[in-house]
Write an enzyme that holds these catalytic residues in place. Structure first.
Site, PDB file in Angstrom:
ATOM      1  CG  ASP A  10    -103.545 -22.402 -21.208  1.00  0.00           C
ATOM      2  OD1 ASP A  10    -103.513 -21.339 -21.844  1.00  0.00           O
ATOM      3  OD2 ASP A  10    -103.761 -23.502 -21.739  1.00  0.00           O
ATOM      4  CE  LYS A  99    -103.555 -22.202 -24.859  1.00  0.00           C
ATOM      5  NZ  LYS A  99    -104.179 -23.449 -24.479  1.00  0.00           N
ATOM      6  CB  CYS A 141    -101.224 -25.694 -22.632  1.00  0.00           C
ATOM      7  SG  CYS A 141    -102.848 -26.426 -23.040  1.00  0.00           S
TER       8      CYS A 141
END
Length: 190
Positions: A10, A99, A141
């Site tokens: 990310d 995702k 994350c």
């Protein structure tokens, strides 16, 4: 022969200064990850990126977020801030996992690539036995991806200088959770 993978979690403008859900130091993490991969690409058989790619994640988005289970709108699919950070333009990742289209999607293991393979499938097809995890945010994350990596049977390392938490306290808690299940926490340089 087994393979080591690098999972870049990310590293998107949405999580960097100026984005919708910024992490202090996010832009520096992006630059540092890019420099690390440029210098050490030969250590990895496969490099995978993950991206929050929200379409309708339900209660994950809130106009009145609690910053625990609900958040301001971020990582909106196809938006400029959901793309990989510009610092990663030359990363040349082997696989991109997206995702969180319809759920929170904290872990890279929750997503899939362009042909529908999960991160677990991608890693197993590449004969990966060990992974290094970097990116944003360490407390969310990165942590969830590392925990799922261990639970999937991969030897898992988080390169601590190539990530940043939402807050110092949440970073400490995340590191404790990861260490408790066997994640190795180490800087990228000796």
């Amino acid at each position: 022969m087994s393979t080591r993978a690098l999972i870049v979690v990310d590293v998107q403008p949405t999580f960097c200064e100026g984005g919708e859900l910024p992490v202090d130091g996010g832009n520096q993490v992006a630059a540092d990850v890019a420099a690390y991969v440029a210098a050490h690409r030969d250590r990895y058989g496969i490099v995978v990126t993950t991206q929050d790619w929200h379409i309708d994640p339900g209660e994950h988005f809130s106009d009145d977020p609690d910053f625990v289970g609900s958040w301001p709108v971020h990582g909106v699919a196809d938006s400029p801030n959901a793309q990989l950070h510009p610092a990663l333009a030359d990363l040349a990742a082997d696989v991109a996992i997206r995702k969180g289209q319809y759920d929170h999607g904290y872990s890279g293991f929750d997503g899939e690539d362009a042909v529908g393979r999960s991160l677990d499938q991608v890693l197993r097809e590449a004969d990966v036995s060990a992974v290094d995890v970097v990116g944003l945010a360490e407390s969310h994350c990165v942590k969830h991806t590392a925990l799922d990596s261990v639970h999937s049977g991969f030897a898992t390392t988080v390169l601590t200088d190539l990530t940043a938490p939402v807050s110092a306290e949440q970073g400490e808690q995340a590191r404790a959770e990861m260490a408790a299940v066997g994640v190795t926490l180490t800087p990228s340089t000796p």
